[in-house]
Design a protein around this motif. Structure first.
Motif, PDB file in Angstrom:
ATOM      1  N   VAL A   9       0.840  -1.204   0.000  1.00  0.00           N
ATOM      2  CA  VAL A   9       0.000   0.000   0.000  1.00  0.00           C
ATOM      3  C   VAL A   9       0.867   1.242   0.000  1.00  0.00           C
ATOM      4  O   VAL A   9       0.605   2.210  -0.730  1.00  0.00           O
ATOM      5  N   CYS A  10       1.922   1.242   0.808  1.00  0.00           N
ATOM      6  CA  CYS A  10       2.813   2.399   0.860  1.00  0.00           C
ATOM      7  C   CYS A  10       3.512   2.613  -0.476  1.00  0.00           C
ATOM      8  O   CYS A  10       3.742   3.743  -0.896  1.00  0.00           O
ATOM      9  N   ALA A  11       3.859   1.543  -1.144  1.00  0.00           N
ATOM     10  CA  ALA A  11       4.543   1.647  -2.422  1.00  0.00           C
ATOM     11  C   ALA A  11       3.633   2.149  -3.522  1.00  0.00           C
ATOM     12  O   ALA A  11       4.096   2.706  -4.511  1.00  0.00           O
ATOM     13  N   LEU A  12       2.307   1.967  -3.368  1.00  0.00           N
ATOM     14  CA  LEU A  12       1.365   2.339  -4.412  1.00  0.00           C
ATOM     15  C   LEU A  12       0.742   3.714  -4.197  1.00  0.00           C
ATOM     16  O   LEU A  12      -0.151   4.104  -4.946  1.00  0.00           O
ATOM     17  N   THR A  13       1.192   4.433  -3.181  1.00  0.00           N
ATOM     18  CA  THR A  13       0.610   5.745  -2.906  1.00  0.00           C
ATOM     19  C   THR A  13       1.704   6.784  -2.850  1.00  0.00           C
ATOM     20  O   THR A  13       2.885   6.468  -2.663  1.00  0.00           O
ATOM     21  N   LEU A  14       1.312   8.053  -3.020  1.00  0.00           N
ATOM     22  CA  LEU A  14       2.279   9.141  -2.923  1.00  0.00           C
ATOM     23  C   LEU A  14       2.688   9.416  -1.487  1.00  0.00           C
ATOM     24  O   LEU A  14       3.649  10.119  -1.231  1.00  0.00           O
ATOM     25  N   THR A  15       1.973   8.886  -0.540  1.00  0.00           N
ATOM     26  CA  THR A  15       2.246   9.149   0.872  1.00  0.00           C
ATOM     27  C   THR A  15       3.169   8.085   1.434  1.00  0.00           C
ATOM     28  O   THR A  15       2.853   6.907   1.409  1.00  0.00           O
ATOM     29  N   ALA A  16       4.308   8.496   1.945  1.00  0.00           N
ATOM     30  CA  ALA A  16       5.213   7.565   2.604  1.00  0.00           C
ATOM     31  C   ALA A  16       4.691   7.302   4.011  1.00  0.00           C
ATOM     32  O   ALA A  16       4.323   8.219   4.725  1.00  0.00           O
ATOM     33  N   CYS A  17       4.692   6.035   4.386  1.00  0.00           N
ATOM     34  CA  CYS A  17       4.140   5.696   5.700  1.00  0.00           C
ATOM     35  C   CYS A  17       4.909   6.367   6.831  1.00  0.00           C
ATOM     36  O   CYS A  17       4.346   6.719   7.857  1.00  0.00           O
ATOM     37  N   ALA A  18       6.214   6.522   6.639  1.00  0.00           N
ATOM     38  CA  ALA A  18       7.014   7.158   7.681  1.00  0.00           C
ATOM     39  C   ALA A  18       6.655   8.616   7.862  1.00  0.00           C
ATOM     40  O   ALA A  18       7.061   9.252   8.828  1.00  0.00           O
ATOM     41  N   ASP A  19       5.886   9.176   6.896  1.00  0.00           N
ATOM     42  CA  ASP A  19       5.532  10.592   6.952  1.00  0.00           C
ATOM     43  C   ASP A  19       4.250  10.841   7.734  1.00  0.00           C
ATOM     44  O   ASP A  19       3.829  11.987   7.873  1.00  0.00           O
ATOM     45  N   TRP A 184       1.753  19.098  -0.678  1.00  0.00           N
ATOM     46  CA  TRP A 184       0.917  18.758  -1.844  1.00  0.00           C
ATOM     47  C   TRP A 184       1.474  17.534  -2.574  1.00  0.00           C
ATOM     48  O   TRP A 184       0.733  16.723  -3.100  1.00  0.00           O
ATOM     49  N   MET A 185       2.811  17.407  -2.577  1.00  0.00           N
ATOM     50  CA  MET A 185       3.459  16.254  -3.211  1.00  0.00           C
ATOM     51  C   MET A 185       3.549  15.057  -2.257  1.00  0.00           C
ATOM     52  O   MET A 185       4.185  14.056  -2.564  1.00  0.00           O
ATOM     53  N   ARG A 186       2.915  15.188  -1.068  1.00  0.00           N
ATOM     54  CA  ARG A 186       2.934  14.149  -0.041  1.00  0.00           C
ATOM     55  C   ARG A 186       4.316  13.939   0.551  1.00  0.00           C
ATOM     56  O   ARG A 186       4.613  12.909   1.144  1.00  0.00           O
ATOM     57  N   SER A 187       5.184  14.940   0.415  1.00  0.00           N
ATOM     58  CA  SER A 187       6.504  14.878   1.048  1.00  0.00           C
ATOM     59  C   SER A 187       6.427  15.638   2.366  1.00  0.00           C
ATOM     60  O   SER A 187       6.979  16.723   2.527  1.00  0.00           O
ATOM     61  N   PHE A 188       5.721  15.043   3.315  1.00  0.00           N
ATOM     62  CA  PHE A 188       5.408  15.747   4.558  1.00  0.00           C
ATOM     63  C   PHE A 188       6.641  16.012   5.418  1.00  0.00           C
ATOM     64  O   PHE A 188       6.728  17.043   6.077  1.00  0.00           O
ATOM     65  N   SER A 189       7.591  15.108   5.405  1.00  0.00           N
ATOM     66  CA  SER A 189       8.798  15.325   6.209  1.00  0.00           C
ATOM     67  C   SER A 189       9.604  16.491   5.649  1.00  0.00           C
ATOM     68  O   SER A 189      10.172  17.290   6.409  1.00  0.00           O
ATOM     69  N   ASN A 190       9.682  16.623   4.323  1.00  0.00           N
ATOM     70  CA  ASN A 190      10.385  17.765   3.734  1.00  0.00           C
ATOM     71  C   ASN A 190       9.671  19.070   4.064  1.00  0.00           C
ATOM     72  O   ASN A 190      10.311  20.099   4.307  1.00  0.00           O
ATOM     73  N   ALA A 191       8.346  19.034   4.064  1.00  0.00           N
ATOM     74  CA  ALA A 191       7.585  20.231   4.423  1.00  0.00           C
ATOM     75  C   ALA A 191       7.924  20.651   5.848  1.00  0.00           C
ATOM     76  O   ALA A 191       8.129  21.835   6.138  1.00  0.00           O
ATOM     77  N   GLU A 192       8.018  19.672   6.722  1.00  0.00           N
ATOM     78  CA  GLU A 192       8.301  19.978   8.128  1.00  0.00           C
ATOM     79  C   GLU A 192       9.710  20.531   8.310  1.00  0.00           C
ATOM     80  O   GLU A 192       9.940  21.369   9.185  1.00  0.00           O
ATOM     81  N   LYS A 193      10.638  20.113   7.455  1.00  0.00           N
ATOM     82  CA  LYS A 193      12.016  20.594   7.577  1.00  0.00           C
ATOM     83  C   LYS A 193      12.130  22.084   7.266  1.00  0.00           C
ATOM     84  O   LYS A 193      13.087  22.732   7.682  1.00  0.00           O
ATOM     85  N   ARG A 194      11.182  22.631   6.534  1.00  0.00           N
ATOM     86  CA  ARG A 194      11.225  24.059   6.197  1.00  0.00           C
ATOM     87  C   ARG A 194      10.754  24.944   7.360  1.00  0.00           C
ATOM     88  O   ARG A 194      11.029  26.143   7.376  1.00  0.00           O
ATOM     89  N   LEU A 195      10.047  24.378   8.296  1.00  0.00           N
ATOM     90  CA  LEU A 195       9.386  25.182   9.311  1.00  0.00           C
ATOM     91  C   LEU A 195      10.324  25.939  10.244  1.00  0.00           C
ATOM     92  O   LEU A 195      10.001  27.071  10.636  1.00  0.00           O
ATOM     93  N   PRO A 196      11.488  25.398  10.643  1.00  0.00           N
ATOM     94  CA  PRO A 196      12.375  26.203  11.492  1.00  0.00           C
ATOM     95  C   PRO A 196      12.782  27.522  10.858  1.00  0.00           C
ATOM     96  O   PRO A 196      12.844  28.552  11.537  1.00  0.00           O
ATOM     97  N   ASP A 197      13.054  27.503   9.525  1.00  0.00           N
ATOM     98  CA  ASP A 197      13.404  28.755   8.842  1.00  0.00           C
ATOM     99  C   ASP A 197      12.216  29.710   8.818  1.00  0.00           C
ATOM    100  O   ASP A 197      12.385  30.927   8.962  1.00  0.00           O
TER     101      ASP A 197
END
Length: 352
Positions: A9-19, A184-197
């Motif tokens: 399921v994780c491989a077939l979706t844009l959302t990474a489970c770890a995210d 929007w690209m389901r890269s939630f961890s990358n989105a979170e990395k921008r927040l400190p700046d």
């Protein structure tokens, strides 16, 4: 060995489970981003390009040259435009370049280029620009709490006359939009990395705006004894470049002088005002002396019209008493560096 269903399921979706944890922390309210796996929406509501988007952004066919051209246009703009909108255009260019270098082909490069171009055109033509952030196809809203902070800072009157606070605010908004694109690209961890700046820029903006407000209040506070206080106003925020009359006054400059006038009408213990205009060292000495005197006269006239009745002595010092020593070889760089020298000083002379 069978592959666990969750891995498939994780491989077939844009959302990474770890995210999943990062996604929850982002406070996402867009229901399309909260769906994953089979049944996740791929329609227009989920961000699919529609004809209107294609018509608007299809002309941006080459992000690199378009962004480079916009950068050159920004670099040619006069110093008095070094405010919120120019900073925002620069941050959009930087965001577009980052996405392009990362190989992002989902439309964000085009949208960032479009935003920078709209602002640059408005600055060049002197047309009204909106500080509102547009709804972009490839950007979802993340961290609504930070957006509330953005709006709170933007609504504070101190921001309008405090250029130093405008740049980090503008970049925080663009960075928060970038984080929304990551989401929007389901890269939630990358989105979170921008927040400190984002948070750091918002903190800088709020602290700087507060300091600007305190400086104005302190300058207008009642002096005691023989203490002299002074208000230093950047000419680039008061007047259009190389301007010094009423017609050349900028809205931000009027707001600064309104605040000074308000403080002066309530101040006690001030005998008179000394208003001195200055220019940078570039250009003809006679012209600079005339321009600096005109700026001082315009400021004095403005304060008089706002009810300031104290005696006022007016002087124009041209390029004297330079605050910044600049040695750049390119004229545009030199003009920017010399900005602190273009100023009007209002000295509050206390009673003996």
């Amino acid at each position: 060995m069978k592959t666990p269903l969750t891995v498939l399921v994780c491989a077939l979706t844009l959302t990474a489970c770890a995210d999943h944890a990062a996604r929850a922390r982002l406070g996402i309210e867009d229901s399309t981003l909260l769906k994953s796996g089979i049944g996740a929406s791929q329609d227009e509501a989920a961000g699919a390009a529609n004809p209107q988007w294609v018509d608007t952004y299809a002309p941006v066919v080459s992000g690199g040259p378009a962004l480079a051209s916009l950068q050159a246009r920004l670099n040619r703009m006069p110093p008095e435009q070094n405010g919120y909108f120019r900073a925002k255009a620069q941050c959009w260019i930087d965001a577009g370049q980052q996405a392009r270098q990362a190989g992002d082909h989902w439309g964000f490069v085009e949208e960032a280029t479009g935003q920078a171009a709209t602002i640059a055109m408005g600055l060049e033509n002197g047309t009204s620009l909106s500080a509102a952030n547009p709804a972009l196809r490839t950007v979802s809203t993340v961290r609504p709490d930070l957006w509330k902070i953005v709006n709170t800072i933007k609504s504070d009157p101190a921001i309008a006359s405090c250029r130093e606070a405008q740049q980090p605010l503008a970049c925080a908004e663009v960075e928060l939009m970038q984080a929304g694109h990551d989401a929007w690209m389901r890269s939630f961890s990358n989105a979170e990395k921008r927040l400190p700046d984002v948070q750091d820029n918002l903190r800088k903006s709020a602290q700087t705006a507060l300091q600007c407000k305190q400086n104005v209040q302190a300058s207008a506070a009642a002096p005691t004894g023989k203490l002299h206080k002074a208000v230093m106003l950047r000419a680039d925020s008061l007047f259009r470049f190389n301007g010094g009359n009423d017609a050349a006054m900028l809205p931000a400059g009027r707001r600064q002088l309104d605040a000074v006038a308000h403080g002066l009408k309530t101040v006690r213990g001030v005998r008179e005002l000394n208003i001195t205009g200055y220019t940078d060292r570039l250009g003809d000495n006679a012209h600079n002396e005339s321009l600096s005197l005109q700026r001082a006269q315009t400021v004095a006239r403005y304060l008089r019209a706002r009810g300031v009745t104290l005696p006022i002595a007016i002087r124009g010092q041209g390029g004297a008493n330079q605050l910044a020593d600049c040695r750049q070889t390119k004229r545009d760089d030199m003009v920017r560096c010399l900005a602190p020298n273009r100023r009007v000083e209002i000295e509050l002379v206390a009673d003996s």
